[in-house]
Design a protein around this motif. Structure first.
Motif, short mmCIF file in Angstrom:
data_model
loop_
_atom_site.label_atom_id
_atom_site.label_comp_id
_atom_site.label_asym_id
_atom_site.label_seq_id
_atom_site.Cartn_x
_atom_site.Cartn_y
_atom_site.Cartn_z
N ILE A 50 0.82 -1.21 0.00
CA ILE A 50 0.00 0.00 0.00
C ILE A 50 0.86 1.27 0.00
CG2 ILE A 50 -0.24 0.03 2.52
CD1 ILE A 50 -2.93 1.10 -0.04
N ASN A 51 2.01 1.23 0.64
CA ASN A 51 2.87 2.41 0.67
C ASN A 51 3.38 2.77 -0.72
OD1 ASN A 51 2.77 3.16 3.43
ND2 ASN A 51 4.01 1.36 3.89
N GLY A 55 2.68 6.20 -2.60
CA GLY A 55 3.77 6.94 -3.22
C GLY A 55 3.47 7.33 -4.65
N LEU A 56 2.88 6.41 -5.40
CA LEU A 56 2.52 6.71 -6.79
C LEU A 56 1.45 7.80 -6.85
CD1 LEU A 56 2.45 3.05 -8.10
CD2 LEU A 56 4.07 4.83 -8.82
N GLU A 57 0.46 7.68 -6.00
CA GLU A 57 -0.60 8.70 -5.96
C GLU A 57 -0.01 10.07 -5.59
OE1 GLU A 57 -4.50 10.31 -6.20
OE2 GLU A 57 -3.68 8.43 -6.95
N GLY A 58 0.85 10.08 -4.61
CA GLY A 58 1.49 11.34 -4.22
C GLY A 58 2.33 11.91 -5.35
N ALA A 59 3.03 11.05 -6.06
CA ALA A 59 3.85 11.53 -7.18
C ALA A 59 2.98 12.19 -8.23
CB ALA A 59 4.63 10.36 -7.78
N VAL A 63 2.85 15.60 -4.29
CA VAL A 63 2.92 15.78 -2.84
C VAL A 63 3.56 14.53 -2.22
CG1 VAL A 63 0.90 17.26 -2.70
CG2 VAL A 63 0.63 14.81 -2.36
N LYS A 64 4.07 14.67 -1.01
CA LYS A 64 4.57 13.51 -0.30
C LYS A 64 3.39 12.60 0.03
CE LYS A 64 8.47 15.80 1.84
NZ LYS A 64 9.12 16.17 3.09
N LYS A 65 3.65 11.31 0.06
CA LYS A 65 2.55 10.37 0.31
C LYS A 65 1.89 10.61 1.66
CE LYS A 65 5.68 6.69 1.80
NZ LYS A 65 6.22 5.39 1.43
N THR A 66 2.61 11.15 2.61
CA THR A 66 2.04 11.43 3.92
C THR A 66 1.05 12.60 3.88
OG1 THR A 66 3.93 12.85 4.46
CG2 THR A 66 4.04 10.55 5.17
N GLU A 67 1.06 13.36 2.78
CA GLU A 67 0.17 14.51 2.66
C GLU A 67 -1.13 14.20 1.92
OE1 GLU A 67 2.52 17.60 0.87
OE2 GLU A 67 3.98 17.57 2.50
N LEU A 68 -1.32 12.95 1.50
CA LEU A 68 -2.56 12.59 0.83
C LEU A 68 -3.74 12.71 1.79
CD1 LEU A 68 -1.40 9.40 -1.11
CD2 LEU A 68 -1.93 11.63 -2.10
#
Length: 85
Positions: A50-51, A55-59, A63-68
């Motif tokens: 899932i991480n 990461g792909l969604e954030g890219a 944004v950083k994945k933690t900011e989703l």
């Protein structure tokens, strides 16, 4: 020209995986979307978690994945669970 590693969350290993499944530019990643890109990676690397999807969604969103947003993370989590069974 922007490379995949110029995007947030995309390191050398993930870039190599993306290229190996035919996604070699940020534009192609945006066109295909995070879920489809993750599915392609999952086919060659069943340890994709899932991480990596976050990461792909954030890219794609730059944004950083933690900011989703929490709601988007929940959607992605449900997608991942469905795929992995």
């Amino acid at each position: 020209m922007t490379t995949l590693t110029d995007l947030p969350n995309i390191g050398k290993k993930l870039q190599e995986q993306l290229i190996s499944v035919g996604i070699d530019t940020p534009e192609k990643l945006r066109q295909i979307g995070s879920e489809e890109a993750w599915l392609k990676i999952y086919e060659i690397d069943p340890s994709a978690c899932i991480n990596r999807l976050y990461g792909l969604e954030g890219a794609i969103r730059n944004v950083k994945k933690t900011e989703l947003e929490k709601s988007r993370k929940e959607e992605l989590k449900a997608f991942c669970r469905e795929v992995k069974g």
